[in-house]
Structures are given as structure tokens and as C-alpha cells.
Design a protein around this motif. Structure first.
Motif, PDB file in Angstrom:
ATOM      1  N   ILE A  80      12.134  47.971  26.708  1.00  0.00           N
ATOM      2  CA  ILE A  80      11.109  48.150  25.676  1.00  0.00           C
ATOM      3  C   ILE A  80      11.740  48.069  24.287  1.00  0.00           C
ATOM      4  CG2 ILE A  80       9.531  49.842  24.656  1.00  0.00           C
ATOM      5  CD1 ILE A  80       8.941  50.788  27.550  1.00  0.00           C
ATOM      6  N   LEU A  81      12.871  48.738  24.101  1.00  0.00           N
ATOM      7  CA  LEU A  81      13.557  48.719  22.807  1.00  0.00           C
ATOM      8  C   LEU A  81      14.000  47.308  22.437  1.00  0.00           C
ATOM      9  CD1 LEU A  81      14.877  50.161  20.379  1.00  0.00           C
ATOM     10  CD2 LEU A  81      16.898  50.545  21.818  1.00  0.00           C
ATOM     11  N   CYS A  82      14.635  46.615  23.384  1.00  0.00           N
ATOM     12  CA  CYS A  82      15.124  45.253  23.110  1.00  0.00           C
ATOM     13  C   CYS A  82      13.974  44.292  22.836  1.00  0.00           C
ATOM     14  CB  CYS A  82      15.959  44.753  24.291  1.00  0.00           C
ATOM     15  SG  CYS A  82      17.550  45.595  24.483  1.00  0.00           S
ATOM     16  N   THR A  83      12.870  44.460  23.566  1.00  0.00           N
ATOM     17  CA  THR A  83      11.701  43.602  23.353  1.00  0.00           C
ATOM     18  C   THR A  83      11.109  43.827  21.968  1.00  0.00           C
ATOM     19  OG1 THR A  83      11.197  43.613  25.721  1.00  0.00           O
ATOM     20  CG2 THR A  83       9.424  42.972  24.224  1.00  0.00           C
ATOM     21  N   PHE A 140      18.861  40.231  27.415  1.00  0.00           N
ATOM     22  CA  PHE A 140      18.610  38.783  27.441  1.00  0.00           C
ATOM     23  C   PHE A 140      17.140  38.447  27.671  1.00  0.00           C
ATOM     24  CE2 PHE A 140      23.184  38.891  28.467  1.00  0.00           C
ATOM     25  CZ  PHE A 140      23.644  38.033  27.482  1.00  0.00           C
ATOM     26  N   VAL A 141      16.496  39.132  28.610  1.00  0.00           N
ATOM     27  CA  VAL A 141      15.093  38.830  28.905  1.00  0.00           C
ATOM     28  C   VAL A 141      14.177  39.542  27.909  1.00  0.00           C
ATOM     29  CG1 VAL A 141      13.250  38.986  30.617  1.00  0.00           C
ATOM     30  CG2 VAL A 141      15.590  38.428  31.343  1.00  0.00           C
ATOM     31  N   GLY A 142      14.343  40.884  27.780  1.00  0.00           N
ATOM     32  CA  GLY A 142      13.498  41.617  26.846  1.00  0.00           C
ATOM     33  C   GLY A 142      13.670  41.139  25.412  1.00  0.00           C
ATOM     34  N   GLY A 143      14.928  41.079  24.969  1.00  0.00           N
ATOM     35  CA  GLY A 143      15.190  40.645  23.594  1.00  0.00           C
ATOM     36  C   GLY A 143      14.845  39.186  23.366  1.00  0.00           C
ATOM     37  N   GLY A 144      15.223  38.325  24.314  1.00  0.00           N
ATOM     38  CA  GLY A 144      14.993  36.881  24.156  1.00  0.00           C
ATOM     39  C   GLY A 144      13.523  36.511  24.177  1.00  0.00           C
ATOM     40  N   ILE A 145      12.787  37.022  25.180  1.00  0.00           N
ATOM     41  CA  ILE A 145      11.367  36.685  25.274  1.00  0.00           C
ATOM     42  C   ILE A 145      10.578  37.420  24.194  1.00  0.00           C
ATOM     43  CG2 ILE A 145       9.331  36.689  26.772  1.00  0.00           C
ATOM     44  CD1 ILE A 145      11.210  36.462  29.157  1.00  0.00           C
ATOM     45  N   GLY A 146      11.030  38.621  23.830  1.00  0.00           N
ATOM     46  CA  GLY A 146      10.409  39.321  22.705  1.00  0.00           C
ATOM     47  C   GLY A 146      10.510  38.498  21.427  1.00  0.00           C
ATOM     48  N   PHE A 147      11.708  37.922  21.197  1.00  0.00           N
ATOM     49  CA  PHE A 147      11.895  37.051  20.034  1.00  0.00           C
ATOM     50  C   PHE A 147      10.936  35.865  20.096  1.00  0.00           C
ATOM     51  CE2 PHE A 147      13.718  33.274  18.100  1.00  0.00           C
ATOM     52  CZ  PHE A 147      14.080  33.716  16.837  1.00  0.00           C
ATOM     53  N   TYR A 148      10.846  35.258  21.274  1.00  0.00           N
ATOM     54  CA  TYR A 148       9.955  34.110  21.439  1.00  0.00           C
ATOM     55  C   TYR A 148       8.501  34.491  21.157  1.00  0.00           C
ATOM     56  CZ  TYR A 148       6.858  30.877  23.787  1.00  0.00           C
ATOM     57  OH  TYR A 148       5.817  30.026  24.068  1.00  0.00           O
ATOM     58  N   ASP A 149       8.075  35.670  21.634  1.00  0.00           N
ATOM     59  CA  ASP A 149       6.685  36.077  21.444  1.00  0.00           C
ATOM     60  C   ASP A 149       6.379  36.323  19.970  1.00  0.00           C
ATOM     61  OD1 ASP A 149       4.118  36.674  22.339  1.00  0.00           O
ATOM     62  OD2 ASP A 149       4.526  38.815  22.393  1.00  0.00           O
ATOM     63  N   GLY A 150       7.309  36.945  19.261  1.00  0.00           N
ATOM     64  CA  GLY A 150       7.108  37.144  17.835  1.00  0.00           C
ATOM     65  C   GLY A 150       7.165  35.841  17.048  1.00  0.00           C
ATOM     66  N   PHE A 151       7.947  34.892  17.559  1.00  0.00           N
ATOM     67  CA  PHE A 151       8.180  33.626  16.861  1.00  0.00           C
ATOM     68  C   PHE A 151       7.093  32.594  17.140  1.00  0.00           C
ATOM     69  CE2 PHE A 151      10.215  29.462  16.370  1.00  0.00           C
ATOM     70  CZ  PHE A 151      10.837  29.597  15.143  1.00  0.00           C
ATOM     71  N   PHE A 152       6.667  32.524  18.423  1.00  0.00           N
ATOM     72  CA  PHE A 152       5.753  31.454  18.821  1.00  0.00           C
ATOM     73  C   PHE A 152       4.664  31.982  19.745  1.00  0.00           C
ATOM     74  CE2 PHE A 152       5.051  27.378  21.325  1.00  0.00           C
ATOM     75  CZ  PHE A 152       4.305  26.774  20.332  1.00  0.00           C
TER      76      PHE A 152
END
Length: 264
Positions: A80-83, A140-152
């Protein structure tokens, strides 16, 4: 922005249907975002308002899953934190980075996800031993996909779900429940930036939020009672639909030229 009661009623029901679908398979934005644009909401305000209403829907589904014991927030706290951090960084980065590379890659990824769920064995109801550590998954999953969701954003739920199934070895029901918690996390992070910028249209967003909240609650109940019999086909359908929509947006002129060539 002045909106008639008829348009608000229409958006309420669209959000309800989207929330129902989103709780099980993701992709509710395919309904709500075009509806907002059709109602005359400017694109940037439509994106922010859509994030506002979808936050209520993802909260509704997450709360239902947590209350029914499908998710332990304590076990997911690192993810949750990383996302949250990833989504916040993505929402900020989108102002400075060209998103064209993502718009090219995501349709192919969504097609692969739908093929995975279509072709993988259908009888695994229980989770097994995870393939990567909880910390690696969170980062990698929480942070990476979280970044993607905020970005795109498009396809976030499907990508989370397949990662939970493949890497964390969750059952599809568990993956759906955990996905919704991280969806809510990334929604709140991105929404915070939209609110600071003053972009959401609150009157529309809150009306849709009520519809989305109710729809998501119903969808979450179906996940708990019907399991992967309903989730699996919906994930496949929504992933393919999102892929086709993105491909159409990217290559609309090419498709129209090809169509006219065959009908000339």
C-alpha cells in the motif's frame, strides 16, 4: 459548470454499472470517462472527476473485501505504501514526460493478460507459495504499477491482478480483492494532486461517487459469492476491450483509411 438533473441521473447509473464491473475485473473507466466527456466536461476536468468518483467505488469494494476476510491490510501495508508513493510520483511526472511510449506498449500488454487468463488452468481456487518476496512485490509491482496508474492508468486493475496471480501465487478471488485495495490506494494518491490543482467537478463527481459506491459493493459481493466463474471471463473481456479502445485511439486514421479502401 451547470448540469441538468437528466445528465446527473445518467451519470449516476453509468457510474453504478462501471463500479460493478470495476470491482470484478477493472476497466470501469471505459464507461465513465466517455460519459463525462459526452456530458460536456472538459478533458482534464473529466479525468480528475473520474478519479474522484472511482475512488469511492474502489473504497466500497476494498472495504467489503477486508470485512469479509479476503484481504489483510496489515499484510499489505508495504505494498500500500509503495503503491501510494508510486502513484503520487506518476501523477507529478505526467506533467513533464511524454506518455506516447506507454500508449504504444499497453494494448499489447492487455492482450497478453487476456490470453493468460484465457489459456491458464481454471481450477486453482487456493493460493500457493509466492515466487518473489513480499518486499520485492511491494516495491516493483506496487510502486511500478502505482506509478503507471498515476501517470497513465488504463488497465491498472488487470495488470495488478495478473501480478498477484503469477508472482504472489494468489487465487483469482484473492488477486481481485488485493487488486482493489491497491487500486484505491493509487486512486487516492492521484486524486490528491487533482484536488490541489482544483480540477474535480464536485457536484458531478459526488453524484457519480454514490452510484459507483453502490455498484462496486454489488460487484464485490459477486466476487465473494460467485468467485472466478464471473471474474475470469470479465477480466478477459475488459482487457481485450481496453486494448481495442487504445489501439483505435492511437491508429484511428489508419483504420478509417483501411475501411474506406475495402469499401471503395
Amino acid at each position: 459548470m451547470d448540469v441538468s438533473i437528466e445528465i446527473l441521473t445518467f451519470l449516476f447509473f453509468v457510474a453504478g454499472l462501471a463500479g460493478f464491473i470495476d470491482a470484478m475485473a477493472g476497466g470501469g473507466g471505459l464507461l465513465t470517462l466517455p460519459a463525462l466527456l459526452a456530458a460536456g466536461v472538459p478533458p482534464t476536468h473529466a479525468l480528475a472527476t473520474n478519479k474522484l468518483q472511482s475512488s469511492f467505488g474502489s473504497f466500497s469494494a476494498s472495504f467489503y473485501f477486508v470485512r469479509n476476510g479476503l484481504v489483510s491490510l496489515k499484510e499489505m501495508r508495504l505494498a500500500i505504501l509503495c503503491t501510494f508513493i508510486g502513484s503520487a510520483v506518476g501523477a507529478e511526472a505526467v506533467q513533464y514526460i511524454n506518455a506516447s511510449i506507454l500508449t504504444s506498449l499497453i494494448p499489447a500488454l492487455l492482450i497478453l493478460i487476456s490470453l493468460y487468463f484465457l489459456l491458464s488452468p481454471q481450477n486453482r481456487e487456493a493460493s500457493g507459495e509466492r515466487k518473489i518476496s513480499e518486499a520485492m512485490f511491494a516495491f516493483f509491482v506496487g510502486g511500478g504499477i502505482g506509478f503507471y496508474d498515476g501517470f497513465f492508468g488504463p488497465g491498472t486493475g488487470s495488470i495488478f491482478a495478473v501480478c498477484f496471480v503469477v508472482l504472489a501465487n494468489c487465487s483469482l478471488v484473492e488477486a481481485t480483492a488485493r487488486t482493489k485495495v491497491l487500486n484505491f490506494t493509487s486512486n487516492i494518491a492521484a486524486l490528491t494532486f487533482f484536488i490541489i490543482a482544483g480540477l474535480p467537478i464536485w457536484k458531478i463527481g459526488l453524484v457519480m461517487a454514490i452510484g459507483g459506491f453502490i455498484g462496486a459493493r454489488c460487484g464485490a459481493k459477486v466476487v465473494v459469492t460467485k468467485g472466478q466463474r464471473w471474474i475470469r471471463p470479465l477480466v478477459i473481456i475488459m482487457s481485450m476491450t481496453m486494448a481495442v479502445k487504445l489501439l483505435w485511439v492511437q491508429h484511428q486514421q489508419w483504420f478509417l483509411s483501411l475501411f474506406s479502401l475495402f469499401h471503395s
